[in-house]
Write a protein that holds these residues in place. Sequence first.
Motif, short mmCIF file in Angstrom:
data_model
loop_
_atom_site.label_atom_id
_atom_site.label_comp_id
_atom_site.label_asym_id
_atom_site.label_seq_id
_atom_site.Cartn_x
_atom_site.Cartn_y
_atom_site.Cartn_z
N TRP A 28 49.89 -7.06 -40.72
CA TRP A 28 48.51 -6.81 -40.31
C TRP A 28 48.31 -5.32 -39.98
O TRP A 28 47.34 -4.70 -40.42
CB TRP A 28 48.18 -7.68 -39.10
CG TRP A 28 46.74 -7.71 -38.70
CD1 TRP A 28 45.71 -7.03 -39.27
CD2 TRP A 28 46.17 -8.48 -37.64
NE1 TRP A 28 44.52 -7.31 -38.62
CE2 TRP A 28 44.78 -8.20 -37.61
CE3 TRP A 28 46.69 -9.37 -36.71
CZ2 TRP A 28 43.92 -8.78 -36.68
CZ3 TRP A 28 45.83 -9.95 -35.79
CH2 TRP A 28 44.46 -9.66 -35.78
N LEU A 29 49.25 -4.77 -39.23
CA LEU A 29 49.12 -3.37 -38.82
C LEU A 29 49.21 -2.43 -40.02
O LEU A 29 48.41 -1.50 -40.16
CB LEU A 29 50.19 -3.03 -37.79
CG LEU A 29 50.04 -3.70 -36.42
CD1 LEU A 29 51.27 -3.46 -35.56
CD2 LEU A 29 48.78 -3.24 -35.70
N GLN A 68 50.98 -4.36 -26.66
CA GLN A 68 49.53 -4.29 -26.79
C GLN A 68 49.09 -5.24 -27.90
O GLN A 68 49.71 -5.27 -28.98
CB GLN A 68 49.06 -2.87 -27.10
CG GLN A 68 47.54 -2.73 -27.12
CD GLN A 68 47.08 -1.29 -27.25
OE1 GLN A 68 47.88 -0.39 -27.51
NE2 GLN A 68 45.80 -1.05 -27.06
N PRO A 69 48.04 -6.03 -27.70
CA PRO A 69 47.60 -6.97 -28.72
C PRO A 69 47.18 -6.27 -30.01
O PRO A 69 46.61 -5.17 -29.99
CB PRO A 69 46.40 -7.67 -28.06
CG PRO A 69 46.59 -7.47 -26.61
CD PRO A 69 47.26 -6.13 -26.46
N VAL A 70 47.45 -6.92 -31.13
CA VAL A 70 47.12 -6.33 -32.42
C VAL A 70 45.63 -6.04 -32.53
O VAL A 70 45.22 -4.99 -33.04
CB VAL A 70 47.56 -7.26 -33.57
CG1 VAL A 70 47.06 -6.75 -34.91
CG2 VAL A 70 49.08 -7.38 -33.60
N ALA A 71 44.79 -6.94 -32.03
CA ALA A 71 43.34 -6.72 -32.14
C ALA A 71 42.91 -5.45 -31.41
O ALA A 71 42.00 -4.76 -31.86
CB ALA A 71 42.58 -7.93 -31.60
N GLY A 75 41.46 -2.50 -33.26
CA GLY A 75 40.11 -2.33 -32.74
C GLY A 75 39.11 -3.39 -33.15
O GLY A 75 37.91 -3.22 -32.92
N GLU A 76 39.57 -4.51 -33.70
CA GLU A 76 38.62 -5.53 -34.11
C GLU A 76 39.29 -6.89 -34.27
O GLU A 76 40.51 -6.99 -34.38
CB GLU A 76 37.93 -5.15 -35.42
CG GLU A 76 38.86 -5.07 -36.60
CD GLU A 76 38.14 -4.68 -37.88
OE1 GLU A 76 37.04 -4.10 -37.80
OE2 GLU A 76 38.69 -4.97 -38.97
N ARG A 77 38.45 -7.92 -34.28
CA ARG A 77 38.91 -9.29 -34.49
C ARG A 77 37.87 -10.03 -35.32
O ARG A 77 36.66 -9.91 -35.08
CB ARG A 77 39.11 -10.00 -33.15
CG ARG A 77 39.31 -11.50 -33.24
CD ARG A 77 40.65 -11.87 -33.81
NE ARG A 77 41.70 -11.69 -32.83
CZ ARG A 77 42.97 -11.99 -33.06
NH1 ARG A 77 43.34 -12.45 -34.24
NH2 ARG A 77 43.88 -11.79 -32.11
N LEU A 78 38.33 -10.81 -36.27
CA LEU A 78 37.43 -11.66 -37.06
C LEU A 78 37.15 -12.93 -36.27
O LEU A 78 38.08 -13.60 -35.80
CB LEU A 78 38.09 -12.00 -38.40
CG LEU A 78 37.20 -12.68 -39.44
CD1 LEU A 78 36.11 -11.72 -39.92
CD2 LEU A 78 38.04 -13.17 -40.62
N ARG A 85 34.25 -5.68 -32.53
CA ARG A 85 35.06 -4.63 -31.91
C ARG A 85 35.73 -5.19 -30.67
O ARG A 85 35.12 -5.92 -29.87
CB ARG A 85 34.19 -3.43 -31.58
CG ARG A 85 34.94 -2.33 -30.84
CD ARG A 85 34.26 -0.98 -30.98
NE ARG A 85 34.80 0.01 -30.08
CZ ARG A 85 36.00 0.58 -30.21
NH1 ARG A 85 36.79 0.23 -31.22
NH2 ARG A 85 36.42 1.48 -29.34
N VAL A 86 37.00 -4.83 -30.48
CA VAL A 86 37.79 -5.29 -29.34
C VAL A 86 38.43 -4.07 -28.67
O VAL A 86 39.02 -3.22 -29.35
CB VAL A 86 38.89 -6.28 -29.79
CG1 VAL A 86 39.78 -6.65 -28.61
CG2 VAL A 86 38.27 -7.54 -30.39
N THR A 87 38.30 -3.99 -27.35
CA THR A 87 38.95 -2.94 -26.57
C THR A 87 39.60 -3.59 -25.35
O THR A 87 39.51 -4.81 -25.16
CB THR A 87 37.94 -1.89 -26.08
OG1 THR A 87 37.15 -2.44 -25.00
CG2 THR A 87 37.01 -1.44 -27.21
N ARG A 88 40.20 -2.77 -24.50
CA ARG A 88 40.79 -3.30 -23.27
C ARG A 88 39.75 -3.77 -22.27
O ARG A 88 40.09 -4.37 -21.24
CB ARG A 88 41.70 -2.25 -22.62
CG ARG A 88 42.94 -1.92 -23.43
CD ARG A 88 43.97 -1.17 -22.60
NE ARG A 88 44.52 -2.00 -21.55
CZ ARG A 88 45.45 -1.60 -20.69
NH1 ARG A 88 45.91 -0.35 -20.76
NH2 ARG A 88 45.91 -2.41 -19.76
#
Length: 276
Positions: A28-29, A68-71, A75-78, A85-88
């Motif tokens: 994924w990364l 740290q989570p992959v999302a 910076g995002e999640r489906l 967009r996903v942040t802390r």
Amino acid sequence: MIVADALRAGTARLTAAGVPDAARDARWLLAHMMGFAPDRLVLHLQDEVGARAAARFETALTAREARQPVAQIVGERLFWGRRFRVTREVLDPRPETESLIALALTERFGSVLDMGTGSGAIALTLMAETGAATTATDLSPGALAVAGENAARLGLHPTFLLSDWFQRVEGRFDLIVSNPPYIAEAEMTALAPEVRDWEPRMALTPGGDGLDAYRAIAAGAGAHLAPGGRLLVEIGAEQGAPVAALFRATGLDDVRIHPDMDGRDRVVAGRTPRIG
């Protein structure tokens, strides 16, 4: 370095760091850093990674080794077919929350209130799917900023409120939804480090037995639901019975516990009595 070698080395590093599903995360990364969909990376195994992508992959691996989570890293999640967009500042939208979306969409509604909106994944998905007038609240300004960014990316215009549950909410809604903090204080130390150390604590636990958010939601729902309106909340797998009892105690009808796709209790639903 070619993609196959980078993927092999990245998987080995994440495995050594104790990361679950190391091969999946490395894929994924690397795919993200090279601008590919993860399921397309296999078509590029003999391609050169390139210096820029290699440097970005190295940074991503270091972050993932720190759990740290992959999302957050990408910076995002489906979620429900859309990218958020996903942040802390927000919870990572999880696949099991789609059970709440599916249940909400079994009936029509013209207005919806999402409390504790976080990234806005629930509110914005429901708005995009139905066109319903949507209000979304959160107690975190940072979360509301992320939700606002996601709304702009999707071309949606909900009402956002900085509010402690119903504190600043006015009017009545056909549907109220929430994925509130529900982890008991005593359970926090046992969480995966990706959750415990990287996601916002206020979105994970209200402290105590984990039920305080449901108490607040159940207490205020009757004053903010239209006649026959529905209340849907996501729950932890062992919370179905106590949350259903809270709903019934505040006068909600047709209280039911619904499972997710894995068969675990996931959503408690209730509705206000209809008139006539």
